[in-house]
Design an enzyme around this catalytic site. Structure first.
Site, mmCIF file in Angstrom:
data_model
loop_
_atom_site.group_PDB
_atom_site.id
_atom_site.type_symbol
_atom_site.label_atom_id
_atom_site.label_comp_id
_atom_site.label_asym_id
_atom_site.label_seq_id
_atom_site.Cartn_x
_atom_site.Cartn_y
_atom_site.Cartn_z
ATOM 1 N N VAL A 17 0.837 -1.208 0.000
ATOM 2 C CA VAL A 17 0.000 0.000 0.000
ATOM 3 C C VAL A 17 0.875 1.263 0.000
ATOM 4 O O VAL A 17 0.685 2.166 -0.827
ATOM 5 C CB VAL A 17 -0.980 0.004 1.196
ATOM 6 C CG1 VAL A 17 -1.828 1.267 1.199
ATOM 7 C CG2 VAL A 17 -1.880 -1.232 1.140
ATOM 8 N N ALA A 46 9.169 5.915 6.440
ATOM 9 C CA ALA A 46 9.704 5.031 7.493
ATOM 10 C C ALA A 46 9.568 3.582 7.034
ATOM 11 O O ALA A 46 8.484 3.151 6.626
ATOM 12 C CB ALA A 46 8.937 5.239 8.799
ATOM 13 N N GLU A 132 -10.371 5.554 4.428
ATOM 14 C CA GLU A 132 -11.168 4.898 3.384
ATOM 15 C C GLU A 132 -10.699 3.478 3.086
ATOM 16 O O GLU A 132 -11.506 2.564 2.882
ATOM 17 C CB GLU A 132 -11.109 5.748 2.101
ATOM 18 C CG GLU A 132 -12.041 5.316 1.007
ATOM 19 C CD GLU A 132 -13.498 5.406 1.426
ATOM 20 O OE1 GLU A 132 -14.063 4.357 1.735
ATOM 21 O OE2 GLU A 132 -14.073 6.508 1.450
ATOM 22 N N VAL A 135 -11.709 -0.256 5.072
ATOM 23 C CA VAL A 135 -12.903 -1.081 4.855
ATOM 24 C C VAL A 135 -13.158 -1.196 3.360
ATOM 25 O O VAL A 135 -13.296 -0.182 2.662
ATOM 26 C CB VAL A 135 -14.143 -0.447 5.527
ATOM 27 C CG1 VAL A 135 -15.374 -1.303 5.269
ATOM 28 C CG2 VAL A 135 -13.923 -0.271 7.007
ATOM 29 N N GLY A 190 -2.781 -16.153 -3.767
ATOM 30 C CA GLY A 190 -2.321 -15.090 -2.868
ATOM 31 C C GLY A 190 -3.463 -14.339 -2.196
ATOM 32 O O GLY A 190 -3.237 -13.340 -1.520
ATOM 33 N N ASP A 204 -11.790 -10.866 9.958
ATOM 34 C CA ASP A 204 -11.499 -9.701 9.112
ATOM 35 C C ASP A 204 -12.793 -8.944 8.801
ATOM 36 O O ASP A 204 -12.868 -7.718 8.965
ATOM 37 C CB ASP A 204 -10.821 -10.194 7.818
ATOM 38 C CG ASP A 204 -10.605 -9.086 6.820
ATOM 39 O OD1 ASP A 204 -9.637 -8.324 6.984
ATOM 40 O OD2 ASP A 204 -11.418 -8.957 5.872
ATOM 41 N N LYS A 208 -14.187 -5.020 9.978
ATOM 42 C CA LYS A 208 -14.728 -4.036 9.030
ATOM 43 C C LYS A 208 -16.173 -3.670 9.405
ATOM 44 O O LYS A 208 -16.584 -2.508 9.297
ATOM 45 C CB LYS A 208 -14.661 -4.592 7.618
ATOM 46 C CG LYS A 208 -13.213 -4.749 7.123
ATOM 47 C CD LYS A 208 -13.139 -5.604 5.873
ATOM 48 C CE LYS A 208 -11.706 -5.765 5.397
ATOM 49 N NZ LYS A 208 -11.543 -6.843 4.407
ATOM 50 N N GLY A 306 -5.745 -5.595 -2.182
ATOM 51 C CA GLY A 306 -4.716 -5.443 -3.218
ATOM 52 C C GLY A 306 -3.994 -4.131 -3.036
ATOM 53 O O GLY A 306 -4.588 -3.125 -2.637
HETATM 54 N N1 HSE Z 1 -7.979 -10.451 3.472
HETATM 55 C C1 HSE Z 1 -8.935 -9.449 3.116
HETATM 56 C C2 HSE Z 1 -9.837 -9.984 2.018
HETATM 57 C C3 HSE Z 1 -8.316 -8.179 2.631
HETATM 58 O O1 HSE Z 1 -9.697 -11.130 1.591
HETATM 59 O O2 HSE Z 1 -10.726 -9.262 1.607
HETATM 60 C C4 HSE Z 1 -7.753 -7.357 3.747
HETATM 61 O O3 HSE Z 1 -8.767 -6.875 4.579
#
Ligand code: HSE
Length: 428
Positions: A17, A46, A132, A135, A190, A204, A208, A306
């Site tokens: 990112v 950094a 932004e 989520v 991946g 995860d 969110k 991504g």
């Molecule tokens: N691992 C998450 C996903 C992406 O598969 O949507 C990062 O939040």
């Protein structure tokens, strides 16, 4: 013509990112300058290791291993945090805000656990705290909820906010893959980590959902408030049955305002009618469906993960923060703690399957358990015969606690060999 102002950006982290952001700042610098007057300069970055080779072209003189020095550098105007995790990200962001610097972050774990503290710190400093990318990756959702829909009486936000699980469910639906084969494929592409727990068990999506609920309803909801179930128990038979009845199986994150005062937030797999817009969201895409009292239904769709898509969301926030420096930024402010409605008190229709003995009286025995807990059956079907007999039920909407008691009692019956998957039916 805009007044031109130089904005020195300090970036914490130079992974997918952070690196993607540096690339976008360089590619789009002149366009942003012409459109906004912000002359964005990457001033310091950094990193964990200076010598590591990177995909992005970044002047090695800008690199440092001292993230606090970037935050505290009086020459830095805006801080972008892309290192993730709780600490030191939390301390670094608080230090930046205390120094009056706007902050852009993609850190969902931090916001889902310490959001209220950070929003309050940003409000106290009168600067932007924008997130932004935290989520649904690239999808503009936080800004529409925070700005365009600020006055909207939103009743429910529900979405597919985990791309890995959506990919797995799509493969199971369209290619007839087993859960394990689809997961292995997601790992080879991946999407899924070697330890896929955070994605497949709903952690995860739960983080969110907490952030979505906080922004949509203006109250502090933390990850621990979110009930979550994952997709690892879903079988090909569940998906095939759902398809035959006209439903797609999706892992949904749902944030609802109940009786105008309580917030119910949950993540679980659900059967969604094929006519619902969320049912058509395939592969690793994300989508979020917002239901408002005045606006009606809205849907936001795109890439939820991504490096480059997420960097795009961070870049948008950075430009916003940079152009807000002169007029003062904004954050969600002091959020009161949410009153959370327990999952036990939520009503849903349920799909559930039972492996049973194929003999007279079994259906009556099973049906009596539903009746004893006030759960009304909408439809029932038997699949298989003899040792392979399976009863599949769809209920009318019923209180979660009553359905869970029904399932517990069903599991005790001699004639029930196994209680299979349960899926809530959502979106009808
Ligand atoms: N691992 C998450 C996903 C992406 O598969 O949507 C990062 O939040």
């Amino acid at each position: 013509m805009h007044d031109v102002s130089t904005v020195n950006v300090g970036i914490l982290g130079c992974g997918n990112v952070g690196g993607g952001l540096i690339g976008l700042i360089s590619e789009q610098h002149d366009v942003v300058l012409a459109r906004t007057g912000a002359d964005l300069r990457v001033a310091r970055v950094a990193v964990r290791s200076i010598s590591k080779s990177r995909d992005v072209d970044v002047d090695s003189n800008l690199l440092t291993v001292d993230a606090a020095a970037v935050v505290n550098d009086p020459g830095i105007d805006v801080v972008v945090e892309t290192i993730g995790g709780i600490e030191p990200a939390r301390e670094l962001i608080l230090a930046a805000l205390a120094a009056g610097k706007p902050v852009v972050t993609a850190n969902k774990e931090l916001l889902a656990n310490h959001g209220a503290e950070l929003y309050a710190a940003a409000a106290a400093a009168g600067v932007d705290l924008l997130f932004e990318a935290a989520v649904a990756g690239a999808i503009p959702l936080m800004r529409p909820l925070r700005e365009s829909l600020i006055g909207e009486p939103i009743t429910r936000v529900m979405g597919i906010v985990n791309g890995t699980t959506n990919y797995i469910l799509t493969q199971m639906t369209e290619a007839g893959a087993s859960y394990h084969d689809a997961l292995a494929e997601a790992q080879s592409l991946g999407y899924a980590e070697r330890d896929p727990t955070a994605d497949v068990e709903g952690f995860d999506a739960g983080a969110k959902a907490a952030i979505i609920a906080s922004v949509a309803f203006g109250v502090s909801v933390v990850a621990g408030d979110v009930y979550h179930e994952g997709i690892s128990a879903i079988t090909e038979a569940d998906i095939a049955f759902a398809s035959r009845l006209g439903y797609a199986v999706k892992l949904l994150a749902i944030a609802e305002l109940v009786d105008k005062t309580e917030v119910a937030v949950r993540v679980h797999p659900a059967m969604v009618p094929l006519t619902h817009p969320l049912a058509s969201v395939r592969d690793s895409f994300n989508a979020v469906f917002v239901e408002g009292g005045a606006v009606g239904d809205l849907m936001f769709y795109g890439r939820g993960a991504g490096g480059r898509p997420s960097a795009s969301a961070v870049f948008g926030d950075l430009i916003d923060a940079a152009t807000n420096i002169q007029r003062g930024g904004a954050s969600l402010g002091e959020l009161p703690r949410a009153s959370i409605r327990s999952i036990d008190d939520i009503e849903s229709a349920f799909y559930l399957s039972l492996d049973v003995a194929d003999q007279a009286g079994v259906l009556a025995t099973v049906a009596a358990v539903f009746g004893a807990h006030g759960v009304s059956i909408r439809s029932m079907e038997q699949e298989g015969l003899g040792g392979d007999a399976r009863l599949i039920f769809i209920t009318h909407p019923a209180r979660e606690a009553n359905v869970q008691r029904t399932l517990a009692d069903l599991a005790q019956l001699d004639v029930v060999a196994r209680v299979g998957s349960t899926l809530r039916v959502i979106g009808e």
